[in-house]
Structures are given as C-alpha cells and as structure tokens.
Design a protein around this motif. Structure first.
Motif, PDB file in Angstrom:
ATOM      1  N   UNK A  57      49.491 -23.677 141.910  1.00 19.79           N
ATOM      2  CA  UNK A  57      48.183 -23.213 142.392  1.00 19.79           C
ATOM      3  C   UNK A  57      48.194 -21.686 142.320  1.00 19.79           C
ATOM      4  N   UNK A  58      47.666 -21.146 141.252  1.00 20.32           N
ATOM      5  CA  UNK A  58      47.801 -19.722 140.970  1.00 20.32           C
ATOM      6  C   UNK A  58      46.773 -18.864 141.668  1.00 20.32           C
ATOM      7  N   UNK A  59      46.732 -18.917 142.978  1.00 21.51           N
ATOM      8  CA  UNK A  59      45.806 -18.052 143.730  1.00 21.51           C
ATOM      9  C   UNK A  59      46.225 -16.594 143.617  1.00 21.51           C
TER      10      UNK A  59
ATOM     11  N   UNK B  45      36.299 -14.241 145.584  1.00 20.90           N
ATOM     12  CA  UNK B  45      36.107 -14.308 144.137  1.00 20.90           C
ATOM     13  C   UNK B  45      36.504 -13.011 143.457  1.00 20.90           C
ATOM     14  N   UNK B  46      36.344 -11.892 144.148  1.00 23.59           N
ATOM     15  CA  UNK B  46      36.681 -10.594 143.573  1.00 23.59           C
ATOM     16  C   UNK B  46      38.190 -10.371 143.676  1.00 23.59           C
ATOM     17  N   UNK B  47      38.794  -9.977 142.553  1.00 20.55           N
ATOM     18  CA  UNK B  47      40.233  -9.727 142.568  1.00 20.55           C
ATOM     19  C   UNK B  47      40.561  -8.562 143.503  1.00 20.55           C
TER      20      UNK B  47
ATOM     21  N   UNK C 200      45.204 -11.130 144.212  1.00 22.89           N
ATOM     22  CA  UNK C 200      44.619 -12.400 144.620  1.00 22.89           C
ATOM     23  C   UNK C 200      43.219 -12.556 144.026  1.00 22.89           C
ATOM     24  N   UNK C 201      42.934 -13.757 143.586  1.00 24.42           N
ATOM     25  CA  UNK C 201      41.584 -14.083 143.137  1.00 24.42           C
ATOM     26  C   UNK C 201      41.429 -15.598 143.166  1.00 24.42           C
ATOM     27  N   UNK C 202      40.432 -16.069 143.913  1.00 24.44           N
ATOM     28  CA  UNK C 202      40.228 -17.508 144.041  1.00 24.44           C
ATOM     29  C   UNK C 202      39.232 -17.980 142.983  1.00 24.44           C
TER      30      UNK C 202
END
Length: 791
Positions: free
Chosen positions: A433-435, A404-406, A454-456
């Motif tokens: 899908x912009x992960x 969750x943390x970028x 990256x950030x989910x």
C-alpha cells in the motif's frame, strides 16, 4: 417530437454528459419541474443500499462507488461522482424529497466477471463511447462531435453556451417544457449520431441497455409513467426503442458472474481529470466545480481565487489587476461570440494581466485551481473491510490524515507519535500500500530521522482490500505478509531487506521467522557477491533496531557470521574479473567496508568474541592490495581504504602507486588502479593535499604512449568527472604551476598552498557547534558521535 425526453407521456429520459455542471443544473431543474415518483440512475444495482449514505453530512464529494471481487480484490471497478455530476445531483434530489431512487445499469457482478483488465472499465463513460468499429477507433465523444459541428472546441462550453444560457424557465407547464428543452435537443442529437456511427457502441453496450430497459419496465409497473431516468445521453435512444422483454432477457443469458462487495471510497479531482486516463474524464474538474457552486458572478469569484493563490506564492496582484482581468475576460467573450466568459477567456485574462504574459505562474493556477487537489470524504458508516477500519483508526490516532496533495513529512523517531507514524508507513509498504515513499532526510544523516513523501490515491483503497486477506489489523496483516514472504524468498538479499523492513515496521512477531529464513539462506548461499550485497542491509537493521529499542542480538550474530564468510571468500572471488565485474565488485567492497565499520561500533550487539572484525577486514584489504591477479581497480581501492583508515602510511601508498604507474605496467591496468585509488568524490581532495600522489599521476599521465592514450582516456575522464568543479580547478592550477612552483611556496609543508604543516585543532573545533546544528545532534552529543554522523 421523436426526440422528446418524455415520449408520448412515457418515462422522463434525462440524457447527460457525465461530470458536467451544465448537465447537473439541468437535471436538478428538470426534476424540480417534473416531480417524478421515482428516480433511476445509471450505475450498479448492488450500490442501492449505499445510496442513503449520500445524505450523510460527512459524505463530501468527490467520491466513488468501489466494487471488487470478494475472492480477487484486485479485480475492481470505480464509479466516480463529483458534486457537479448529474447522477449525484439526482441522487441527492431524490433523498431530499423522499423519492425512491435506484441504480439500473448492468450489475457489477457481471461487469467484474467480464474482465477487461481495466480497473475503470465500468466507470460511467458511456457518453464518450463510439458506436461502430470506426467510432471505436475514433473514440467518438458524442457531445464533442456536436460541439465540433457547431464550431466549438469545448463540449462543455458548447453545452453551456447553447443549452444553459437560453433563458429562464417560467412557471407551470411552460416551466416544465423549458426545463426539459436541453434534454430534448440532446436526445434528438443522439438519435442522429447513433444513426451515423451505429447503435452498438462497445460490445457490452447492447447488454447494458437491455438490462436498463428491463429495470425501467419494472419501475413503470410500480410507479406508472412518473419515472425519471438519468443516464448517459448516448443511451437515451436505446431506452426509448421498443423491444420485447424476451429479446432483452435473451441478451442477458449466460453472462459470467463473480461475487462482489461494494462501498464508497474517497476520490480526487486529479482522478476525475482526463489526463489521468479516466474514460469519462474532464479537463478541468476544479473549474467545473466552481461553476456549479458559484451562485452568481462566477468569473469575478474565480479571478479572486486566482489572485489569492498567486498572492500566496508572493506574486504582486492587486485589486486593480483583478478588475482589469474581469473586464478583459468579458471583452474576449463578446469578441468570440459567447454569452459568458468561459475557462478559455478567463485563462487568457489571467495570463495577460495577473501573470504578465508568463506561463510559469499560469501552470500553477492550472494545477491548483483548474484541476485541483480536492480529496473527498466518506463517513465511517460506509461498509469497509476490517483492515480498512483499523487503518482509519490508526490514521486518526496518529493524526495522519490522507491528502490528495503530495506533502513531505519529517519524522523524529525519538518522539512517540513520529515513531508510530513511521511504523505504520513501513507496515503499509510491506503490504504493498504505497501511501508514502521514503526520501532522503535533510539536515541529518542519523538513524533517528526519516523523511516521507505522502500522497493518497483512490487506487490505494483497492490495495487495502487486497491486503485484507492477510489479516484484520495493519500490524497483523503486515506480520503475516512478512512471514509468507520470508518462506517464499529465494535470494539472500531479499531476506535481509525483509528483516530490515520488519525492524522498521516494528513487527517483533515476524522477526523470528524472518531470522530463521535468513540463517538458512546465509548458510546455503556461496556467492560472495550476494553475501556482500546482503551484509549492509543487516547492519542497517542493527542500527534501526538500536534506535527503536528492538532486541537485535540474533541479527547481530548472523551479521557477524556473514561478514566472516565474506572475509574468507572475497580474495579468491576478486581474481581474474573482467572490467565490468571488477567495477561491480568494487561497489561490494565499499559496501562491506561501511558495514564492517558500523558493525564494529559499540551498541550494535556484536558478540564480544567477534570484536576484531575491523582488524580481519583490514587483513583482507591488504591481501587484495598485494595480489597481482586482482584487477587494478580493486587493488587501488583497497590501498585507498587502508590509507583512509590510517593503516597505511602516505609514503607507503605513494610507493605502491609509483610501482603501479611505472613504465612496465600496461597503461589500461595503471588507469584502472588510479580509478580505484582516487575515484569518487574524495579522491580529488587527496590529490589536492598530497603533492607526491599528484606528481606521480601527473608524471605517469604525461608518459602514456600516444597509441595507448585513447584506450585509457574514457576511464580517466570518468575518474576526474566525479570531482567537484572547485576541486578540478584546483588540481588543474597545481598541475599548471608544476612541481617546482608547488615546492617553492614559502611556509608550506609538502608545497600545498593554503595549508599548514599540522592541523590547527583550535580552529577546527570552532566549527563543531555548526556541524551539530546541521546534523540535528543535540549540544550534549560527544564529538565521536558527531564524527560518526558526519560519515
């Protein structure tokens, strides 16, 4: 008592505030005291089969139930749950005690078909819904209204102060009564609020409540009166209202339906936060989770966590600071008449003691701890579309864990695992899908490095479900999507960008289809601007293919052919352009120049018969530089490029500038030529090192008539504002000294202070090892590679 949660021996109605630790603890205490034979929970009935997964040790909240339409995956709804959500606590209690548990809210098949355009419309936000039209405009939160009436500004703090801290429960019948006391008080308050604001809520509330009453009756027929219902407090009066089965069924007639699938997906603390736009959001999910999990001394444990975070950020925080902060928090709670310190008191104590009055570290505490970056986990046994399972396998194989943390990820494409990570991220980009978002690489401009942020986000689960229509694996789905996009593309630049992405994503099966579309579009497109815009992407693709070992010979042929068409069409396309169009065309000229330079390099796969692309491009630039019909900014740019390439002697460049800056040229045209010639970051250094050019510009500028000066000033300011501050200062100093002073500096060829007559190659070679280190090149790379990388 009319507000009792168990009216006249009927079912146990536990009205809660969603995502409230106080409500969660109260629900657990009530269930332990009452020991019902079944538990009914507000939520979509389609998820009943997923409830056993909540007992899986690999299931870690926050998580959410995700429902999406089978034929339209983008139409979806979430039901988020944290470990401090009352619904989650009730579900876990029932599973631990082998008690049947079901969801009883309106089915998702109707909720999704209802179509609100809000992906979280079905989230358990009912306790925050108003009742009347005025209530909807005010977006009444019932507990917030009660807290405000009691003089509290925090509904959860009001619940904690007034309900949770009323003392122990005792044993036996008294213990049950005490455990139910909070729900009795809340039920009475909800009755009053519904009478005040109306009982309708949103348009769908009566329908939802009718369905819940029908499910409650069905449970009573099977289990008698030992039934517990956990729902939004707002619904408790409606579930206790006497209504006929026929009347409830009448409300449910004719509801739209859509075929749905449902599963568990990971959720995040940030998506639980009210600031994210979530209807039932809370302000401090991290704090609430701490309150729920802390067995004792919650304030002390919280301040220890804060101290640990601040120490990680190199702030000086001692044990004495923590002790003093605890004392201050308790003192503030006493002064404010609260039984225990809450978030307000602890925040004030942290600001005053641990942060020394500064809000900067306090913002970090709020972001990392009060809200938090927790990402839940879902076991592999949870239902998922095949594409989701393949993506999970790829993530495990590449050791690319969703977080969750970028975070920033540096990739070296010469390493197999990093190359695989790059392909996966580019394939997901192609699928929407912009992960990951690609960023500028630091330390190297080579094509063997990539940087990703990256950030989910939970919404990506919906994007994965949507992309499932393209295939069952990430590679297969990305290939199918690329082929479909190539067939539908109308602009040449779009097809070239797609070809570049196919190479980056490692999709060899899609590349032939994309190349056919590219060749067709290139043959039909006659717009030189479009052709020039498409060429750089093609050349970049050649270099990417070279790094990844992809056969790009067909792509090289198309790129070379495209370049030749640009060469033929560019001179006539540059004639008679207005200033805005000329500025846009200058960008195309720069892009084509860079692309031709790369295309002519060895290893790009160009046909041997087309090796003289650079020579033909220089001829085009000479044609642009000598045509009076070409705008000045383009003529100046062409002269500058030829000078930089060594195709034009400095004396000849000075002669051309002198002609343009002669009194016979209109000042606006001369200013445009200067902008094209010395505009950009490198133009300032050119003026610093070439006294003749600087003198020409200086002489022309001082001779511009006063009535024309205001017209050329904006263009000149734009030209010189692009220079580095040090370059501007140096130019100003040289102009202040004047031509005579510059020429009188001893030992300087051309009069430029600090520079010799010829380059000192021995001194210049001394910086090459440092440049190799900065650019990420190994020690064996030849100097030519270093020069190309430095460009």
């Amino acid at each position: 008592m009319s507000g009792s949660p168990r009216p006249r021996g009927g079912p146990l109605l536990l009205g809660v505030r969603h995502h409230g630790p106080g409500s969660a603890r109260a629900v657990r205490a009530a269930l332990e005291a009452a020991r019902p034979k079944t538990v009914l929970i507000e939520g979509p009935p389609e998820a009943d089969a997923l409830i056993p997964l909540a007992a899986d040790p690999r299931m870690r909240p926050p998580v959410a139930l995700l429902a999406h339409a089978v034929d339209e995956p983008g139409r979806s709804a979430f039901w988020p749950l944290a470990d401090f959500s009352p619904e989650w606590v009730a579900m876990r209690w029932a599973l631990e005690h082998d008690v049947p548990v079901r969801f009883i809210d309106l089915p998702a098949t109707h909720t999704l078909a209802w179509g609100t355009g809000d992906e979280e419309a079905a989230a358990p936000a009912d306790v925050e819904d108003g009742a009347s039209e005025a209530g909807r405009r005010m977006r009444v939160d019932p507990l917030a209204a009660l807290a405000e009436a009691a003089g509290h500004d925090d509904p959860e703090r009001w619940w904690e102060d007034v309900v949770e801290h009323r003392g122990g429960t005792g044993d036996g019948e008294r213990g049950e009564r005490d455990a139910l006391a909070p729900f009795t008080a809340v039920a009475e308050a909800m009755e009053v609020l519904r009478e005040t604001h109306g009982a309708g809520g949103r348009d769908r509330d009566p329908v939802r409540e009718a369905y819940m009453r029908l499910q409650l009756r069905a449970a009573q027929r099977r289990f008698g009166e030992d039934v517990a219902v956990v729902c939004g407090a707002w619904h408790v009066p409606a579930l206790r209202t006497r209504s006929t089965v026929a009347a409830d069924r009448e409300l449910l007639k004719g509801l739209p339906k859509v075929r749905t699938d449902m599963t568990w997906v990971p959720w995040t603390n940030r998506r639980l936060a009210r600031s994210s736009g979530y209807g039932a959001g809370i302000d401090s999910p991290g704090w609430y989770g701490h309150l729920f999990r802390a067995g004792d001394r919650p304030v002390e444990r919280w301040l220890v966590k804060v101290a640990g975070l601040l120490r990680e950020e190199d702030r000086i925080v001692s044990s004495a600071h923590v002790i003093e902060a605890v004392r201050l928090a308790h003192t503030l709670a006493v002064m404010r008449g609260r039984p225990l310190p809450g978030l307000g008191e602890t925040t004030d104590a942290v600001r005053a003691v641990l942060c020394e009055g500064s809000d900067v570290p306090l913002a970090l505490v709020h972001d990392r701890l009060v809200v938090g970056d927790v990402l839940g986990e879902v076991p592999q046994a949870a239902p998922a579309v095949p594409l989701q399972r393949d993506l999970a396998r790829e993530q495990r194989h590449l050791r690319l864990r969703p977080e969750a943390l970028e975070r920033e990820l540096e990739l070296d494409l010469r390493k197999e695992i990093d190359s695989g990570r790059s392909r996966l991220l580019h394939r997901l980009r192609l699928l929407g899908i912009g992960w990951g978002e690609q960023a500028q690489s630091r330390g190297s401009t080579g094509t063997f490095r990539e940087t990703w942020r990256l950030r989910w986000e939970p919404e990506l689960s919906v994007r994965v479900a949507e992309a499932g229509v393209w295939g069952t694996t990430v590679e297969g789905a990305a290939t199918a999507r690329a082929e479909a996009d190539a067939a539908q593309a109308t602009a040449l630049a779009g097809v070239t960008a797609l070809a570049e992405l196919c190479l980056l994503a490692g999709l060899p099966d899609a590349l032939p289809v994309v190349m056919r579309a590219l060749a067709d579009r290139a043959a039909l497109d006659t717009d030189v601007g479009q052709l020039a815009q498409a060429l750089p992407a093609l050349v970049r693709s050649l270099r990417y293919g070279d790094v990844r070992g992809t056969d790009t010979r067909a792509l090289a042929e198309v790129a070379a052919g495209l370049a030749e068409r640009v060469f033929v069409g560019l001179p006539p396309a540059c004639a008679a352009l207005d200033p805005d169009a000329a500025e846009e065309m200058r960008g195309h000229v720069d892009a084509v120049h860079t692309a031709v330079g790369l295309l002519g390099e060895p290893g790009t796969g160009a046909d041997p018969d087309r090796r003289d692309l650079r020579g033909r491009w220089r001829a085009v630039l000479r044609a642009l530089a000598g045509r009076d019909t070409v705008p000045g900014v383009l003529r100046g740019r062409a002269v500058r490029i030829l000078l930089d390439e060594g195709e034009l002697e400095p004396a000849e460049a000075a002669r051309l500038m002198g002609l343009v800056l002669s009194p016979g040229t209109p000042p606006a045209d001369a200013a445009a030529w200067v902008e094209g010639f010395v505009g950009g970051g490198g133009g300032g250094m050119l003026l610093v090192h070439d006294e003749r050019l600087l003198g020409l510009v200086d002489t022309w500028l001082t001779g511009v008539p006063a009535d024309a000066f205001t017209d050329v000033l904006p263009l000149l300011r734009r030209t010189f504002s692009a220079y580095e501050p040090g370059v501007r200062r140096t130019i100003g100093e040289l102009v202040r000294r004047g031509p005579a002073a510059r020429a009188d500096v001893p030992g300087q060829a051309g009069g430029t202070p600090g520079f010799g007559a010829e380059p000192d190659e021995e001194r210049a070679a001394a910086v090459l090892p440092v440049l190799r280190l900065l650019l990420g090149l190994d020690g064996t790379a030849p100097d030519d590679d270093l020069v190309r990388a430095g460009r």
